[in-house]
Design a protein around this motif. Structure first.
Motif, PDB file in Angstrom:
ATOM      1  N   GLU A 140      49.498  53.747  42.982  1.00 46.17           N
ATOM      2  CA  GLU A 140      49.935  53.808  41.545  1.00 46.17           C
ATOM      3  C   GLU A 140      50.644  55.226  41.376  1.00 46.17           C
ATOM      4  N   LYS A 163      43.641  45.290  52.457  1.00 48.90           N
ATOM      5  CA  LYS A 163      42.758  44.437  51.515  1.00 48.90           C
ATOM      6  C   LYS A 163      43.566  43.267  51.296  1.00 48.90           C
ATOM      7  N   GLU A 203      42.280  53.674  52.749  1.00 51.08           N
ATOM      8  CA  GLU A 203      42.972  55.011  53.132  1.00 51.08           C
ATOM      9  C   GLU A 203      42.104  55.616  54.542  1.00 51.08           C
TER      10      GLU A 203
HETATM   11  C1  PRP Z   1      43.457  51.654  44.704  1.00 50.59           C
HETATM   12  C2  PRP Z   1      44.226  51.417  46.103  1.00 50.59           C
HETATM   13  C3  PRP Z   1      44.053  52.874  46.132  1.00 50.59           C
HETATM   14  C4  PRP Z   1      44.512  53.727  44.936  1.00 50.59           C
HETATM   15  C5  PRP Z   1      45.778  54.145  44.668  1.00 50.59           C
HETATM   16  O1  PRP Z   1      42.108  51.657  44.996  1.00 50.59           O
HETATM   17  O2  PRP Z   1      43.452  50.675  46.851  1.00 50.59           O
HETATM   18  O3  PRP Z   1      43.111  53.304  46.888  1.00 50.59           O
HETATM   19  O4  PRP Z   1      43.988  52.721  43.925  1.00 50.59           O
HETATM   20  O5  PRP Z   1      45.910  54.860  43.651  1.00 50.59           O
HETATM   21  P1  PRP Z   1      46.650  56.154  43.364  1.00 50.59           P
HETATM   22  O6  PRP Z   1      47.911  55.883  43.955  1.00 50.59           O
HETATM   23  O7  PRP Z   1      46.874  56.382  41.715  1.00 50.59           O
HETATM   24  O8  PRP Z   1      45.795  57.343  43.897  1.00 50.59           O
HETATM   25  P2  PRP Z   1      40.999  50.979  43.880  1.00 50.59           P
HETATM   26  O9  PRP Z   1      40.575  51.899  42.960  1.00 50.59           O
HETATM   27  O10 PRP Z   1      41.161  49.632  43.588  1.00 50.59           O
HETATM   28  O11 PRP Z   1      39.648  51.062  45.075  1.00 50.59           O
HETATM   29  P3  PRP Z   1      39.526  50.322  46.533  1.00 50.59           P
HETATM   30  O12 PRP Z   1      39.950  51.778  47.454  1.00 50.59           O
HETATM   31  O13 PRP Z   1      38.143  50.240  46.841  1.00 50.59           O
HETATM   32  O14 PRP Z   1      40.447  49.325  46.517  1.00 50.59           O
END
Ligand code: PRP
Length: 209
Positions: free
Chosen positions: A161, A119, A145
């Motif tokens: 995160e 992204k 992912e």
């Molecule tokens: C974000 C990022 C990961 C996830 C990571 O996704 O793209 O998929 O958060 O967080 P974690 O390490 O705490 O598991 P987001 O919620 O922004 O949605 P997206 O997948 O649509 O980008």
């Protein structure tokens, strides 16, 4: 009234908490669940609720005087805005990750022309260029992912995160590109025309961070 573009969600709650500590009570914003423009007269702020990736655009064009946006998105957007304050919340990392089963442990081990879903196509491209590694960046809008799981790509560049999403999808980090936190940014003309109001808000936020 200062117009401030922010994204809905967890980061908005953190920002509202910070504003409250800084003496700007804006609880009404959290309650107005479907409205996209919310005026908080007492704080002299107009909230513009935008998508995260669009916040720098509202600020660059002057549709908002200020914006709150993650450093990751700010770098990717490459918009001409002024970065004022590191708000220090929303800490996450932009990483390169691969399937654990691939056995790859560093970016140099990626095959020539490996496909990398992201992204953050601009930031990813710059990173691989800076390392002299030839890859094909595949831009996606979300759920990055999925890329390696369904054979779309060999690697991903995405934010993490807690690391849970990567772990639950069999991915491991092989490189950290950057760390990110939320930033207060400003339109460059508003910085002059609304100098005092912006300085007061930025100063109050800096004092409570
Ligand atoms: C974000 C990022 C990961 C996830 C990571 O996704 O793209 O998929 O958060 O967080 P974690 O390490 O705490 O598991 P987001 O919620 O922004 O949605 P997206 O997948 O649509 O980008």
């Amino acid at each position: 009234m200062l117009r401030i573009a922010v994204a809905k969600g967890r980061l908005l709650d953190s920002f509202l908490g910070l504003l409250e500590q800084a003496g700007f009570e804006c609880g009404a914003v959290a309650q107005a669940s479907r409205k996209l423009v919310i005026d908080v007269d007492r704080a002299n702020l107009r909230f513009i609720l935008a998508k995260p990736a669009d916040v720098p655009t509202y600020v660059e064009y002057g549709a908002a005087d200020l914006g709150v946006v993650g450093k990751d998105i700010l770098v990717e957007s490459d918009k001409n805005v002024a970065e004022l304050v590191d708000l220090k919340y929303g800490l996450c990392r932009l990483v390169v990750a691969v399937p654990k089963a691939s056995g790859i442990s560093k970016v140099q081990e990626l095959d020539f022309n490996s496909r990398v879903a992201s992204k953050y196509p601009r930031t990813a491209e710059e990173f691989f260029n800076s390392r002299g590694i030839q890859v094909e960046i595949i831009p996606l809008a979300g759920s990055i992912e999925l890329g390696p799981m369904v054979g779309l790509s060999e690697a991903i560049v995405d934010i993490t995160e807690t690391g849970r999403t990567l772990a639950e999808n069999g991915l491991v980090v092989i490189e950290t590109i950057m760390q990110s936190t939320a930033r207060l940014v400003a339109n460059r003309i508003s910085l002059k025309t609304q100098r005092e109001a912006i300085a007061a808000l930025a100063g109050a936020l800096e004092r409570v961070i």
